[in-house]
Design a protein around this motif. Sequence first.
Motif, PDB file in Angstrom:
ATOM      1  N   PRO A   8       0.830  -1.217   0.000  1.00 47.51           N
ATOM      2  CA  PRO A   8       0.000   0.000   0.000  1.00 47.51           C
ATOM      3  C   PRO A   8       0.860   1.261   0.000  1.00 47.51           C
ATOM      4  O   PRO A   8       2.005   1.256   0.466  1.00 47.51           O
ATOM      5  N   ARG A   9       0.290   2.355  -0.502  1.00 48.19           N
ATOM      6  CA  ARG A   9       0.960   3.657  -0.478  1.00 48.19           C
ATOM      7  C   ARG A   9      -0.003   4.704   0.050  1.00 48.19           C
ATOM      8  O   ARG A   9      -1.126   4.839  -0.449  1.00 48.19           O
ATOM      9  N   PHE A  10       0.448   5.435   1.063  1.00 48.75           N
ATOM     10  CA  PHE A  10      -0.349   6.523   1.626  1.00 48.75           C
ATOM     11  C   PHE A  10      -0.178   7.782   0.785  1.00 48.75           C
ATOM     12  O   PHE A  10       0.902   8.053   0.243  1.00 48.75           O
ATOM     13  N   HIS A  11      -1.246   8.563   0.710  1.00 48.87           N
ATOM     14  CA  HIS A  11      -1.213   9.864   0.026  1.00 48.87           C
ATOM     15  C   HIS A  11      -1.881  10.901   0.925  1.00 48.87           C
ATOM     16  O   HIS A  11      -2.828  11.582   0.530  1.00 48.87           O
ATOM     17  N   VAL A  12      -1.373  10.998   2.126  1.00 45.78           N
ATOM     18  CA  VAL A  12      -1.936  11.912   3.125  1.00 45.78           C
ATOM     19  C   VAL A  12      -0.995  13.093   3.309  1.00 45.78           C
ATOM     20  O   VAL A  12       0.204  12.993   3.076  1.00 45.78           O
ATOM     21  N   PRO A  13      -1.522  14.236   3.747  1.00 49.47           N
ATOM     22  CA  PRO A  13      -0.625  15.346   4.083  1.00 49.47           C
ATOM     23  C   PRO A  13       0.209  15.019   5.307  1.00 49.47           C
ATOM     24  O   PRO A  13      -0.219  14.257   6.185  1.00 49.47           O
ATOM     25  N   ALA A  14       1.408  15.563   5.364  1.00 45.39           N
ATOM     26  CA  ALA A  14       2.283  15.305   6.504  1.00 45.39           C
ATOM     27  C   ALA A  14       1.753  15.946   7.778  1.00 45.39           C
ATOM     28  O   ALA A  14       2.055  15.480   8.881  1.00 45.39           O
TER      29      ALA A  14
END
Length: 488
Positions: A8-14
């Motif tokens: 899986p790959r996250f695409h959330v703001p830091a």
Amino acid sequence: MVSVSSAPRFHVPAAFGVRPGNEFFFPIPVDGEGVALHCVNPPPGTRFDAASRSLRGQFAAPGTWPISFEAENSAGRVVCIVKFVVGDSIQLTPPMGWNSWYCFSEGVSDTRIRTVADALVERGLAAHGWNFVNIDDCWQGERGGKYGALQGNERFPDMAALADYVHSRGLRFGLYSTPWISTYAGFRGGSTDGGSEERIFLPPEERLQPNQVFGRFPSLYQRNVNRTGTEWRVDDDIRQWVEWGVDFVKMDWLPNDLPTTRRIAAGLRNCGRDIVLSLSNNAPVADAQELLDCAELCRITGDIRDEWESISTIGFDHPAGWRLAAGPGRHPDPDMLQIGAIGIPNRPNPTYTPSRLTPEEQRLQFSLWCLLSAPLLLSCDIAGMDDETFRLLTNDDLIAVDQDPLVCPPRIRDCGDGVLEYRKPLADGSEAIGLFNRADEIRRTRLEIPRRGRELWSGEERELCGEFTVAPHSCAVYRSGSPAESGR
């Protein structure tokens, strides 16, 4: 069309901003097949919902909370840490999502909004961070309910249920309003003249829609309802928005004056829910700093069009004062992306036509908006999106530049002959470098950066010291320095 990946790959703001004591809704975008997601350490007062892949709730006091999310599928397990900053600022990175105006315009409805929410998830855009669903003008009916607030019209029978549905898909829900008596499209606004304005309503038989009481644009000017009325009703509306679960509001009037902006912002800050405030339109650059003290987004221009002249002028020629006012939670807004198949403003739009921008011009707009840390708001047909548009909008390397937590404005150098060089510092110590060609012919220019970089569209790596060729109305964007992904 969820992208197939290994782990899986996250695409959330830091980082994500929350105001103490306010309810918030935070989607957790992650792509990959068969992903199970959970929150490792939900703080007191918050709750994680695995079905919608979201965290919601409230924080009681200011502070910083590193919250860990774990995603796992048959190919691997990945942990992502998001820094929740509880304080005065929200929407620390630019919003990403969709707005109804250029797509549905006067034909927006509950059914069509649900279709968009489903398509954002099922086509895979939501997994890459596109998670706002914002209803623009034309939803408003009469005032009523326990707050005397604007209710949905005949095409929006249950706004609370619609917001719940959008949230259940792991998406955030937005609305449109104005402090004026009338919206631009001729529906009721956030103020009245105590009811006396009803004398100038169009007769029912002359209305295009039952609640389009002032008539289609530009009728509001002819009826002198492009002004704030004697009775302020925005606070009543805000109470209703909180109860519905609204996460974003676009407030549209001209000019975006400071006293009215402060009044709206005060109502939202004290409402008990984090609601992003987006000002529209064509705000004065002289007030840029103060307007962005009040609002998370501020439109720096009039309405954009899917024409090269509009994109070029808005993207490249806006005053430097807007860039200098930008930062975390402070987003100058050059208007929506003119990408994909869209409709005609102020029309019902049962069908759509491809953007009049060429593929290269669409890629340039997306790249330029990312270098500017601009809001990324689509207004196209999501369900019917073609594969080429999907690939453009899921360029995670460019999205990471837009979502970088520094929200640092680029330095701009005019290279001559219509070529501009943009250099944007990023949080991990790397740098994004964009070469943009405004000219109608191929241009050659030089970079003098003694490092290697990777081009974020082609993947090509090369030295950034030497000659570059850029096609007309096109761009090249490189990332140079640290290979880290800026927290994404």
